[in-house]
Design an enzyme around this catalytic site. Structure first.
Site, mmCIF file in Angstrom:
data_model
loop_
_atom_site.group_PDB
_atom_site.id
_atom_site.type_symbol
_atom_site.label_atom_id
_atom_site.label_comp_id
_atom_site.label_asym_id
_atom_site.label_seq_id
_atom_site.Cartn_x
_atom_site.Cartn_y
_atom_site.Cartn_z
ATOM 1 N N SER A 1 -25.691 9.027 70.351
ATOM 2 C CA SER A 1 -26.427 10.291 70.354
ATOM 3 C C SER A 1 -27.865 10.064 70.806
ATOM 4 O O SER A 1 -28.636 9.346 70.159
ATOM 5 C CB SER A 1 -26.416 10.911 68.962
ATOM 6 O OG SER A 1 -27.360 11.962 68.946
ATOM 7 N N HIS B 1 -23.822 11.350 74.012
ATOM 8 C CA HIS B 1 -23.765 12.541 73.157
ATOM 9 C C HIS B 1 -25.131 13.241 73.207
ATOM 10 O O HIS B 1 -26.171 12.628 72.941
ATOM 11 C CB HIS B 1 -23.419 12.112 71.738
ATOM 12 C CG HIS B 1 -23.157 13.239 70.792
ATOM 13 N ND1 HIS B 1 -21.959 13.886 70.714
ATOM 14 C CD2 HIS B 1 -23.967 13.832 69.875
ATOM 15 C CE1 HIS B 1 -22.018 14.829 69.781
ATOM 16 N NE2 HIS B 1 -23.231 14.816 69.257
ATOM 17 N N ASP C 1 -27.294 16.429 71.800
ATOM 18 C CA ASP C 1 -27.353 17.417 70.726
ATOM 19 C C ASP C 1 -28.273 18.569 71.100
ATOM 20 O O ASP C 1 -29.492 18.399 71.170
ATOM 21 C CB ASP C 1 -27.846 16.752 69.440
ATOM 22 C CG ASP C 1 -26.774 15.864 68.826
ATOM 23 O OD1 ASP C 1 -25.670 16.366 68.574
ATOM 24 O OD2 ASP C 1 -27.044 14.660 68.626
ATOM 25 N N MET D 1 -29.777 22.047 69.964
ATOM 26 C CA MET D 1 -30.014 22.840 68.743
ATOM 27 C C MET D 1 -30.961 23.982 69.062
ATOM 28 O O MET D 1 -31.919 23.793 69.812
ATOM 29 C CB MET D 1 -30.641 21.952 67.664
ATOM 30 C CG MET D 1 -29.841 20.691 67.370
ATOM 31 S SD MET D 1 -30.551 19.792 65.984
ATOM 32 C CE MET D 1 -29.561 18.284 66.033
ATOM 33 N N HIS E 1 -22.978 18.689 72.582
ATOM 34 C CA HIS E 1 -22.672 19.291 71.282
ATOM 35 C C HIS E 1 -23.627 20.467 71.080
ATOM 36 O O HIS E 1 -24.813 20.272 70.805
ATOM 37 C CB HIS E 1 -22.861 18.198 70.213
ATOM 38 C CG HIS E 1 -22.677 18.647 68.805
ATOM 39 N ND1 HIS E 1 -23.048 17.862 67.724
ATOM 40 C CD2 HIS E 1 -22.151 19.781 68.272
ATOM 41 C CE1 HIS E 1 -22.769 18.507 66.605
ATOM 42 N NE2 HIS E 1 -22.232 19.670 66.905
ATOM 43 N N MET F 1 -25.182 23.218 69.073
ATOM 44 C CA MET F 1 -25.423 23.767 67.731
ATOM 45 C C MET F 1 -26.268 25.017 67.943
ATOM 46 O O MET F 1 -27.459 25.059 67.638
ATOM 47 C CB MET F 1 -26.130 22.716 66.870
ATOM 48 C CG MET F 1 -25.178 21.604 66.434
ATOM 49 S SD MET F 1 -26.019 20.081 65.962
ATOM 50 C CE MET F 1 -26.152 19.318 67.565
ATOM 51 N N MET G 1 -17.635 17.157 61.889
ATOM 52 C CA MET G 1 -18.987 16.740 61.478
ATOM 53 C C MET G 1 -18.920 16.023 60.132
ATOM 54 O O MET G 1 -18.335 16.535 59.175
ATOM 55 C CB MET G 1 -19.911 17.951 61.332
ATOM 56 C CG MET G 1 -20.333 18.624 62.626
ATOM 57 S SD MET G 1 -21.220 17.550 63.772
ATOM 58 C CE MET G 1 -22.685 17.111 62.843
ATOM 59 N N ASP H 1 -19.049 12.677 63.895
ATOM 60 C CA ASP H 1 -20.478 12.694 64.216
ATOM 61 C C ASP H 1 -21.283 12.866 62.934
ATOM 62 O O ASP H 1 -21.122 13.865 62.226
ATOM 63 C CB ASP H 1 -20.717 13.868 65.187
ATOM 64 C CG ASP H 1 -22.163 14.041 65.600
ATOM 65 O OD1 ASP H 1 -22.973 13.131 65.380
ATOM 66 O OD2 ASP H 1 -22.466 15.116 66.175
#
Ligand code: DX5
Ligand code: ZN
Length: 229
Positions: free
Chosen positions: A11, A36, A38, A40, A69, A71, A144, A178
């Site tokens: 990540s 990965h 992230d 957000m 990913h 979010m 998760m 994750d």
């Protein structure tokens, strides 16, 4: 079909954001299979990270597939932008849709935008059985093992039951885990049936990136063969 090969997906959340291209090169040279990423939005999770322009810049610097990913509360509106930015895996959270029909709308939009692998993520307190009728339509389930928002949290072993459940149902797509994965916890993930293993702080904080990724892969493969997969 045999089990999917173990995929290590570090990540970038734990990388040095001021030196992203170097960090990408470093982790790729150390053996990362996917990267990965992230995303957000400050709404679905209480943290705000990066969006399409930075994902695109990461894609320009990367030689490995981007495992993005999301979010965010409104994945449907962003399908095109993350496809254009170069996402290979694009995963949204099931908690942001009202029902299976809405989930199908998001899956359809991701596919129409040309995303090669579509995933659905589950928070630690979301029951995996919710995915039942959608399992045949997705390429990846992200289980998760911490509440999303921040790197460096402790692994929640109770979520392993969801990974086992997916394999017990005969789900043959990717199962990704994750949050809190390190040399102590990674074996339990592989043993339960996960094939994609995300790790942020444990990878980027280590002095020996290549040794760490190699060790994670060895631990996962050993655990899987012990489990008889
Ligand atoms: C958490 C993110 C994770 C995080 C993992 O919200 O989805 O990908 O970066 O970091 P570690 O491995 O440090 O728990
Ligand atoms: Zn993540």
């Amino acid at each position: 079909m045999g089990p999917l090969p173990i995929t290590i997906s570090p990540s970038l959340l734990s990388a040095d954001f001021a030196r992203l291209a170097e960090e990408i090169r470093r982790v790729e040279d150390a053996g990362a299979d996917w990267l990965h990423v992230d995303v957000m939005d400050g709404h679905f999770v209480p943290n705000l990270t990066i969006g399409p322009p930075v994902v695109k810049a990461i894609h320009g610097a990367a030689r490995r597939p981007l495992d993005v990913h999301l979010m965010i509360t409104n994945p449907l509106e962003y399908a095109e932008r993350y496809a254009d930015a170069g996402a290979h895996v694009l995963t949204f959270h099931i908690e942001v849709v009202g029902d299976a029909a809405e989930a199908r709308e998001v899956i359809g939009a991701f596919r129409a935008a040309g995303i090669p692998r579509v995933g659905i993520a589950l928070n630690p307190d979301t029951p995996v059985e919710l995915l039942g009728e959608l399992l045949g339509e997705i390429d990846l389930v992200l289980v998760m093992s911490v509440f999303p928002g921040f790197g460096g949290q402790a692994f929640r072993p109770e979520v392993l039951a969801k990974t086992r459940w997916l394999r017990d149902q005969g789900y043959e797509g990717h199962v990704e885990m994750d949050g809190g994965l390190d040399a102590e916890t990674i074996s339990s993930c592989a043993e339960a049936g996960a094939d994609v293993l995300v790790s942020g702080s444990a990878v980027f904080r280590s002095e020996d990136l290549e040794g760490t990724i190699t060790r994670f892969r060895e631990l996962a493969e050993a655990a899987r063969s012990r489990a008889g997969a």
